[in-house]
Each structure stands twice: as structure tokens, then as C-alpha cells.
Design an enzyme around this catalytic site. Structure first.
Site, mmCIF file in Angstrom:
data_model
loop_
_atom_site.group_PDB
_atom_site.id
_atom_site.type_symbol
_atom_site.label_atom_id
_atom_site.label_comp_id
_atom_site.label_asym_id
_atom_site.label_seq_id
_atom_site.Cartn_x
_atom_site.Cartn_y
_atom_site.Cartn_z
ATOM 1 N N TYR A 161 -6.185 6.256 4.668
ATOM 2 C CA TYR A 161 -6.416 5.195 3.686
ATOM 3 C C TYR A 161 -5.608 3.944 4.016
ATOM 4 O O TYR A 161 -6.149 2.833 4.040
ATOM 5 C CB TYR A 161 -6.077 5.660 2.263
ATOM 6 N N THR A 208 1.482 5.331 -7.705
ATOM 7 C CA THR A 208 2.201 4.442 -8.619
ATOM 8 C C THR A 208 1.275 3.306 -9.040
ATOM 9 O O THR A 208 0.391 2.907 -8.295
ATOM 10 C CB THR A 208 3.454 3.853 -7.927
ATOM 11 N N GLU A 212 0.820 -1.210 0.000
ATOM 12 C CA GLU A 212 0.000 0.000 0.000
ATOM 13 C C GLU A 212 0.856 1.264 0.000
ATOM 14 O O GLU A 212 0.511 2.250 -0.660
ATOM 15 C CB GLU A 212 -0.959 0.000 1.191
ATOM 16 N N ASP A 222 -9.404 4.280 -2.218
ATOM 17 C CA ASP A 222 -8.347 4.742 -3.115
ATOM 18 C C ASP A 222 -8.987 5.297 -4.380
ATOM 19 O O ASP A 222 -10.216 5.458 -4.462
ATOM 20 C CB ASP A 222 -7.365 3.605 -3.424
ATOM 21 N N TYR A 248 8.557 10.118 -4.411
ATOM 22 C CA TYR A 248 8.212 10.483 -3.031
ATOM 23 C C TYR A 248 9.106 9.759 -2.021
ATOM 24 O O TYR A 248 8.668 8.874 -1.295
ATOM 25 C CB TYR A 248 6.744 10.179 -2.727
#
Length: 371
Positions: A137, A60, A54, A155, A99
Site C-alpha cells: 500500500y 491512526t 502514510e 487503504d 506500533y
């Protein structure tokens, strides 16, 4: 058939509800995607694999994540192994997923689970939310998928499916709260994890952003958007502001023995802790040559490489000119004041360094004229 005629179609025979859940779960058992972090329907998954996947899947695609996930699991098969790993090794393995703050949080979260939870992931959303790098999430996804507890992860795929099932016409991002509330009304008390993954798969394989395969959808008769002819236009999105551009100069220094000068970026901020080709600050305007050379890491003769490097981040577009220099391997010259963050890396070893994609682009461009 015009849009007005589409809107006049008969409404669904039944609203989205328990029958929708049952249909989706049956479809999932037959059609689910085979992913390396998943276990079969009605089986609890490994919390470590759920969490790792996750975190990787944020921003991505599944296709891009699979090889990264497999390499991580092969190298660090447990959360304890990941907690013990050097941060630089994790950053190297992460390079290309973007990131990099997520990679740093990955390490911090693994350490916290080992230190504060005896190496076991907590089951409750509130406890998961207290861990580094885990937001609402991800906490809901781990709670539902790994532990089978009732929780509602939303999501992008689930957001799209719910917006169509209930024909939510308010544009995103304003509609996010309503969509989350509607998704929660569908989440079953049992098999919440299977249901979440069924919704994800439906959005990825059937209820796609463009040209949704409505005739193949197991819940077509429950879909208000399909009944109103709105499936292809939902979810609606507010117009995005133009992405600003930033400019700078990167300095590619190579010694005669083949080593390349790299610098470690500060831990905080964009690409934190990663290695970089030294550069000027990235500003709204390109610096003049004289101004740019004030940021050069060494005093030498610089040659501008024709063309530029363009890289698009989430919030801005970056365009860099590359200056290149060749310096003697045994000569004495002075690096700038931040030389404690600089290192020489053999060109043949660059592939194993924690270099983000934009830096790989700079190096490739800098060596493109004469390798």
C-alpha cells in the site's frame, strides 16, 4: 422500505468507469481536504512528506496524525535529517502513535534512502518495496501521489468506496483481492495521485462507514450498492474472533529524590526499544503475588495499588495490577540481572521519555493514590 424493496431498485445508469474517474477528479479539485503533507491538485507532492504521513496514518486517524506530522517535519524537515536522528529521539516523538516497530523502520528506511539512493526516494513500486517498513500500500501511495505514476493504493477508505461502487458482497477480508483488482480498473494513467487522494477523501468525508451521504456523492449514479440499497451494509465483514486477555503485574519504583525506575524493552517484539515500567511477563492468567515478586526489579516492600490498568492492543487486551515501592535515594540495593537496561528518570522528566501509552497509564495509576 424493506431490504427486499431496496434490492429491486433500478441498477445504475452507467457502470463505474472513466466517467466515474472524471467526476471524482472534478470533485477533488473543489472539495479536497487541506492536509499538511499535501500539495494542490495537478501538482506533485514531496515524497518525504507522502512517505512520512502514510507511515503515520497506518492504524491512526488523520486528526490524530496531523500534530505528530507537524512536529516531525519541524524537527526533521528532510529524509537526511531523519536518517541522522538518534533512534531514541524518534521513539520519543512517536510515543502515542502505536506500533513502535514502525518508528524503528522509519529510521532504518531513512538511512537506506540516504545510503543507497543518494537521499532521493525511488520512483518505482518494486524499489520502494525493498525499503524497510514499506509494504504494497505505502509503495503504491508514494508512486502515485509523489511521482504521478500509475499505481493503485487501497487503504480502508478506498476499500469501502470500491466495495460500494461495484456492490462487492463477499465479506472482508476475503474480498480484498477482488477489491484491489476492481480499484486498479479505475486508476487512470494520468493524475493517478489525485485520483487516489480523491478516493481517500470521498471515503473519509462522504462514503463513510456509517450513514454514507449518498445524496452528496459525486458518483452516486455510478454506485451499484446505492442502486441496490446496500450502501449502508457494505463492505460486509466476517465475524471477528474474540480478543484474548493477558494479565501481569507492573512494578513502579520511586526513589526518595523523585526518580522513577524504567527499563528499555528488547528491540524485537511488541513496543520494541521503548521504555517501560518493569513488569512480569504478560500471560493468560494473573500471577499470584509470590510468583509476581520473582520478577520485581528490586527487593523491597511492595504495596498493591487499588484497581488495575487496562490497555487494548490490536490483538489482545492487557490488564495489569500495579505494585508500588519507595526506596531511599542513597541506599545500596541490587537491581535484577537486567540492570544494564534499567535507568532512573526524574519524575518531572517522564513526559520527554519514549514511553508508550500503556506505560503512561501505569505511571498515572501508580501515582493516583498519593503523588
Amino acid at each position: 422500505m424493506g431490504a427486499q424493496q431496496h434490492r429491486q431498485r433500478q441498477l445504475p445508469l452507467r457502470p463505474a468507469g472513466p466517467a466515474t474517474v472524471a467526476a471524482l477528479l472534478a470533485w477533488y479539485e473543489a472539495e479536497r481536504r487541506d492536509l499538511p503533507w499535501r500539495y494542490g491538485p495537478r501538482k506533485k507532492a514531496d515524497p518525504y512528506r507522502v512517505w512520512l504521513s502514510e507511515i503515520m496514518l497506518q492504524q491512526t486517524t488523520v486528526k490524530a496524525v496531523i500534530p505528530y506530522f507537524q512536529k516531525f517535519i519541524a524537527r526533521w524537515p528532510t529524509v537526511a535529517a531523519l536518517a541522522d536522528a538518534p533512534l531514541e529521539a524518534i521513539l520519543q516523538q512517536w510515543a502515542g502513535l502505536g506500533y513502535y516497530s514502525r518508528a524503528r523502520n522509519l529510521k532504518a528506511c531513512a538511512e537506506a534512502i540516504v545510503r543507497d539512493h543518494g537521499g532521493a526516494f525511488p520512483r518505482k513500486e518494486a524499489e520502494l518495496l525493498a525499503l524497510p517498513g514499506i509494504g504494497p500500500y505505502t509503495a503504491a501511495a508514494i508512486t502515485a501521489i509523489a511521482f504521478g505514476e500509475k499505481a493503485t493504493p487501497v487503504d480502508g477508505n478506498i476499500e469501502r468506496v470500491v466495495s460500494r461502487l461495484f456492490a462487492v458482497e463477499q465479506p472482508l477480508p476475503g474480498a480484498k483481492c477482488e477489491i484491489r483488482n476492481l480499484a486498479a480498473t479505475l486508476t487512470p494513467a494520468r493524475r493517478a495521485g489525485d485520483f487516489a487522494q480523491a478516493m481517500m477523501d470521498l471515503g473519509a468525508e462522504v462514503c463513510t462507514p456509517k450513514r454514507p451521504s449518498c445524496l452528496m456523492c459525486p458518483v452516486q449514479q455510478d454506485c451499484a450498492a446505492n442502486a441496490r440499497g446496500l450502501a449502508e451494509v457494505l463492505p460486509m465483514r466476517a465475524q471477528k474472533a474474540a480478543r484474548p486477555s493477558r494479565y501481569g503485574v507492573a512494578f513502579l519504583v520511586q526513589r526518595e529524590d523523585g526518580a522513577v525506575l524504567l527499563r528499555q524493552r528488547p528491540e524485537a517484539g511488541l513496543l520494541g526499544g521503548m521504555l517501560e515500567v518493569p513488569s512480569t511477563p504478560w500471560n493468560d492468567e494473573a500471577p499470584a503475588r509470590r510468583e509476581a515478586l520473582r520478577s520485581a526489579p528490586v527487593t523491597t516492600s511492595w504495596v498493591a495499588v487499588p484497581g488495575s490498568v487496562v490497555h487494548v492492543f490490536t490483538h489482545f487486551r492487557l490488564e495489569l495490577t500495579v505494585y508500588r515501592a519507595l526506596v531511599p535515594a542513597d541506599a545500596s540495593f541490587t537491581l535484577w540481572a537486567e540492570q544494564e537496561r534499567c535507568r532512573w528518570v526524574a519524575r518531572r522528566d517522564l513526559h520527554g521519555q519514549a514511553l508508550p501509552t500503556v506505560m503512561k497509564k501505569i505511571i498515572a495509576h501508580g501515582f493516583s493514590t498519593n503523588g
